[in-house]
Design a protein around this motif. Structure first.
Motif, PDB file in Angstrom:
ATOM      1  N   LEU A  14      -3.617   5.630  -1.699  1.00  0.00           N
ATOM      2  CA  LEU A  14      -4.488   4.529  -1.313  1.00  0.00           C
ATOM      3  C   LEU A  14      -5.456   4.200  -2.439  1.00  0.00           C
ATOM      4  O   LEU A  14      -5.674   3.026  -2.751  1.00  0.00           O
ATOM      5  N   GLU A  15      -6.023   5.218  -3.069  1.00  0.00           N
ATOM      6  CA  GLU A  15      -6.974   4.961  -4.156  1.00  0.00           C
ATOM      7  C   GLU A  15      -6.316   4.227  -5.317  1.00  0.00           C
ATOM      8  O   GLU A  15      -6.931   3.346  -5.917  1.00  0.00           O
ATOM      9  N   ASP A  16      -5.075   4.537  -5.634  1.00  0.00           N
ATOM     10  CA  ASP A  16      -4.369   3.822  -6.699  1.00  0.00           C
ATOM     11  C   ASP A  16      -4.237   2.342  -6.342  1.00  0.00           C
ATOM     12  O   ASP A  16      -4.424   1.465  -7.191  1.00  0.00           O
ATOM     13  N   LEU A  17      -3.903   2.067  -5.095  1.00  0.00           N
ATOM     14  CA  LEU A  17      -3.746   0.684  -4.640  1.00  0.00           C
ATOM     15  C   LEU A  17      -5.078  -0.053  -4.676  1.00  0.00           C
ATOM     16  O   LEU A  17      -5.148  -1.211  -5.102  1.00  0.00           O
ATOM     17  N   ILE A  18      -6.139   0.625  -4.243  1.00  0.00           N
ATOM     18  CA  ILE A  18      -7.476   0.015  -4.261  1.00  0.00           C
ATOM     19  C   ILE A  18      -7.923  -0.212  -5.706  1.00  0.00           C
ATOM     20  O   ILE A  18      -8.471  -1.269  -6.027  1.00  0.00           O
ATOM     21  N   ASN A  19      -7.691   0.760  -6.577  1.00  0.00           N
ATOM     22  CA  ASN A  19      -8.073   0.598  -7.990  1.00  0.00           C
ATOM     23  C   ASN A  19      -7.384  -0.621  -8.602  1.00  0.00           C
ATOM     24  O   ASN A  19      -8.010  -1.389  -9.347  1.00  0.00           O
ATOM     25  N   HIS A  20      -6.111  -0.792  -8.302  1.00  0.00           N
ATOM     26  CA  HIS A  20      -5.363  -1.946  -8.806  1.00  0.00           C
ATOM     27  C   HIS A  20      -5.978  -3.247  -8.265  1.00  0.00           C
ATOM     28  O   HIS A  20      -6.171  -4.217  -9.007  1.00  0.00           O
ATOM     29  N   THR A  21      -6.282  -3.256  -6.978  1.00  0.00           N
ATOM     30  CA  THR A  21      -6.900  -4.431  -6.345  1.00  0.00           C
ATOM     31  C   THR A  21      -8.248  -4.728  -6.981  1.00  0.00           C
ATOM     32  O   THR A  21      -8.551  -5.882  -7.312  1.00  0.00           O
ATOM     33  N   ASN A  22      -9.070  -3.692  -7.169  1.00  0.00           N
ATOM     34  CA  ASN A  22     -10.398  -3.897  -7.747  1.00  0.00           C
ATOM     35  C   ASN A  22     -10.314  -4.460  -9.163  1.00  0.00           C
ATOM     36  O   ASN A  22     -11.148  -5.275  -9.565  1.00  0.00           O
ATOM     37  N   GLU A  23      -9.313  -4.042  -9.912  1.00  0.00           N
ATOM     38  CA  GLU A  23      -9.108  -4.592 -11.255  1.00  0.00           C
ATOM     39  C   GLU A  23      -8.757  -6.078 -11.163  1.00  0.00           C
ATOM     40  O   GLU A  23      -9.254  -6.895 -11.943  1.00  0.00           O
ATOM     41  N   SER A  24      -7.921  -6.435 -10.209  1.00  0.00           N
ATOM     42  CA  SER A  24      -7.578  -7.851  -9.999  1.00  0.00           C
ATOM     43  C   SER A  24      -8.811  -8.648  -9.593  1.00  0.00           C
ATOM     44  O   SER A  24      -9.024  -9.765 -10.067  1.00  0.00           O
ATOM     45  N   TYR A  25      -9.623  -8.097  -8.700  1.00  0.00           N
ATOM     46  CA  TYR A  25     -10.862  -8.764  -8.293  1.00  0.00           C
ATOM     47  C   TYR A  25     -11.757  -9.006  -9.513  1.00  0.00           C
ATOM     48  O   TYR A  25     -12.333 -10.069  -9.674  1.00  0.00           O
ATOM     49  N   ARG A  26     -11.882  -7.975 -10.369  1.00  0.00           N
ATOM     50  CA  ARG A  26     -12.730  -8.097 -11.562  1.00  0.00           C
ATOM     51  C   ARG A  26     -12.202  -9.186 -12.488  1.00  0.00           C
ATOM     52  O   ARG A  26     -12.954 -10.039 -12.956  1.00  0.00           O
ATOM     53  N   GLU A  27     -10.890  -9.165 -12.749  1.00  0.00           N
ATOM     54  CA  GLU A  27     -10.283 -10.153 -13.647  1.00  0.00           C
ATOM     55  C   GLU A  27     -10.471 -11.578 -13.138  1.00  0.00           C
ATOM     56  O   GLU A  27     -10.630 -12.503 -13.923  1.00  0.00           O
ATOM     57  N   LYS A  28     -10.482 -11.745 -11.820  1.00  0.00           N
ATOM     58  CA  LYS A  28     -10.618 -13.079 -11.223  1.00  0.00           C
ATOM     59  C   LYS A  28     -12.086 -13.453 -10.972  1.00  0.00           C
ATOM     60  O   LYS A  28     -12.375 -14.542 -10.490  1.00  0.00           O
ATOM     61  N   GLY A  29     -13.008 -12.536 -11.281  1.00  0.00           N
ATOM     62  CA  GLY A  29     -14.426 -12.805 -11.069  1.00  0.00           C
ATOM     63  C   GLY A  29     -14.843 -12.793  -9.600  1.00  0.00           C
ATOM     64  O   GLY A  29     -15.880 -13.351  -9.248  1.00  0.00           O
ATOM     65  N   LEU A  30     -14.050 -12.159  -8.750  1.00  0.00           N
ATOM     66  CA  LEU A  30     -14.336 -12.128  -7.313  1.00  0.00           C
ATOM     67  C   LEU A  30     -15.278 -10.999  -6.925  1.00  0.00           C
ATOM     68  O   LEU A  30     -16.059 -11.128  -5.978  1.00  0.00           O
ATOM     69  N   ALA A  31     -15.176  -9.878  -7.617  1.00  0.00           N
ATOM     70  CA  ALA A  31     -15.977  -8.702  -7.278  1.00  0.00           C
ATOM     71  C   ALA A  31     -15.976  -7.747  -8.460  1.00  0.00           C
ATOM     72  O   ALA A  31     -15.089  -7.802  -9.316  1.00  0.00           O
ATOM     73  N   LEU A  32     -16.967  -6.872  -8.471  1.00  0.00           N
ATOM     74  CA  LEU A  32     -17.033  -5.811  -9.468  1.00  0.00           C
ATOM     75  C   LEU A  32     -17.273  -4.508  -8.705  1.00  0.00           C
ATOM     76  O   LEU A  32     -18.375  -4.254  -8.234  1.00  0.00           O
ATOM     77  N   ILE A  33     -16.209  -3.751  -8.535  1.00  0.00           N
ATOM     78  CA  ILE A  33     -16.248  -2.517  -7.760  1.00  0.00           C
ATOM     79  C   ILE A  33     -15.788  -1.379  -8.663  1.00  0.00           C
ATOM     80  O   ILE A  33     -14.765  -1.500  -9.329  1.00  0.00           O
ATOM     81  N   GLN A  34     -16.555  -0.290  -8.672  1.00  0.00           N
ATOM     82  CA  GLN A  34     -16.187   0.862  -9.499  1.00  0.00           C
ATOM     83  C   GLN A  34     -15.892   2.075  -8.641  1.00  0.00           C
ATOM     84  O   GLN A  34     -16.547   2.311  -7.625  1.00  0.00           O
ATOM     85  N   LYS A  35     -14.905   2.845  -9.080  1.00  0.00           N
ATOM     86  CA  LYS A  35     -14.611   4.143  -8.481  1.00  0.00           C
ATOM     87  C   LYS A  35     -15.670   5.098  -8.985  1.00  0.00           C
ATOM     88  O   LYS A  35     -15.954   5.160 -10.182  1.00  0.00           O
ATOM     89  N   ILE A  36     -16.279   5.827  -8.074  1.00  0.00           N
ATOM     90  CA  ILE A  36     -17.301   6.795  -8.440  1.00  0.00           C
ATOM     91  C   ILE A  36     -16.622   8.142  -8.698  1.00  0.00           C
ATOM     92  O   ILE A  36     -15.999   8.695  -7.790  1.00  0.00           O
ATOM     93  N   PRO A  37     -16.706   8.653  -9.914  1.00  0.00           N
ATOM     94  CA  PRO A  37     -16.077   9.954 -10.178  1.00  0.00           C
ATOM     95  C   PRO A  37     -16.832  11.073  -9.474  1.00  0.00           C
ATOM     96  O   PRO A  37     -18.047  11.004  -9.312  1.00  0.00           O
ATOM     97  N   THR A  38     -16.093  12.070  -9.022  1.00  0.00           N
ATOM     98  CA  THR A  38     -16.706  13.231  -8.396  1.00  0.00           C
ATOM     99  C   THR A  38     -17.239  14.131  -9.499  1.00  0.00           C
ATOM    100  O   THR A  38     -16.483  14.556 -10.372  1.00  0.00           O
ATOM    101  N   PRO A  39     -18.557  14.417  -9.484  1.00  0.00           N
ATOM    102  CA  PRO A  39     -19.123  15.251 -10.557  1.00  0.00           C
ATOM    103  C   PRO A  39     -18.652  16.706 -10.449  1.00  0.00           C
ATOM    104  O   PRO A  39     -18.694  17.292  -9.372  1.00  0.00           O
ATOM    105  N   ILE A  40     -18.177  17.230 -11.575  1.00  0.00           N
ATOM    106  CA  ILE A  40     -17.712  18.620 -11.604  1.00  0.00           C
ATOM    107  C   ILE A  40     -18.351  19.363 -12.770  1.00  0.00           C
ATOM    108  O   ILE A  40     -18.790  18.759 -13.745  1.00  0.00           O
TER     109      ILE A  40
END
Length: 185
Positions: A14-40
């Motif tokens: 699911l995260e791969d699919l969402i990441n792909h979607t978020n990249e499309s949103y960014r490219e189209k200027g619709l949204a800017l959403i970032q995946k938050i990395p888990t701090p380790i």
């Protein structure tokens, strides 16, 4: 409107699919959403291959994604469920608290839940999650079922937006405006 299965991405998380979607949103200027990395914190590192071989989580993570959609702050978590019942223990109290505080600051918080066996993805507004959470805290079920999820919030794919959740955000906003309007009448 096709589904993501027809795009040769069967088996992607699911995260791969969402990441792909978020990249499309960014490219189209619709949204800017970032995946938050888990701090380790790394414990052991294979110096030859430059890989972390052992690590621990620094702190409790909040949500998986954060960003803005057309000027509206959003945060959400991605969850997958193989069965028809989703255990609320998969949503941690600190995540609920973060999402509540995020909404108090004027943002929108939600969960994108994939029922993997059904090939269906849903947008769960925080208000809906709160109902299930309250029921659990009041001694009721510690889970919710597929049948309890609002089917109007089903997320579909559209071209290169494989988990196209912007329409559901708009539905969520419209529902809030209607609820606020009825309070003011």
């Amino acid at each position: 409107m096709g589904t993501w299965n027809s795009r040769g991405l069967r088996g992607s998380t699911l995260e791969d699919l969402i990441n792909h979607t978020n990249e499309s949103y960014r490219e189209k200027g619709l949204a800017l959403i970032q995946k938050i990395p888990t701090p380790i914190t790394p414990i052991e590192i294979d110096k030859q291959n430059r890989h972390i071989t052992l690590a621990y989580f620094d702190q409790k993570s909040t949500v998986d994604y954060i960003g803005a959609v057309q000027g509206i702050p959003v945060c959400f978590d991605a969850k997958e469920c193989a069965a028809s019942t989703f255990p609320l223990q998969n949503i941690h109290p600190h995540q609920m608290q973060f999402m509540r505080e995020f909404e108090r600051q004027g943002g929108i918080a939600f969960i994108i839940l994939s029922y993997t066996a059904r090939d269906e993805i849903f947008y769960l507004p925080l208000a809906e999650i709160e109902e299930f959470w309250k029921r659990m805290e009041d001694g009721g079920r510690k889970s919710f079922t597929y049948d309890e999820v609002d089917k109007r919030f089903r997320v579909r794919g559209c071209r290169d937006m494989l988990v196209h959740y912007l329409e559901q955000i708009q539905m969520d906003l419209d529902g809030r405006e209607e609820a606020d309007g009825s309070k003011n009448d």
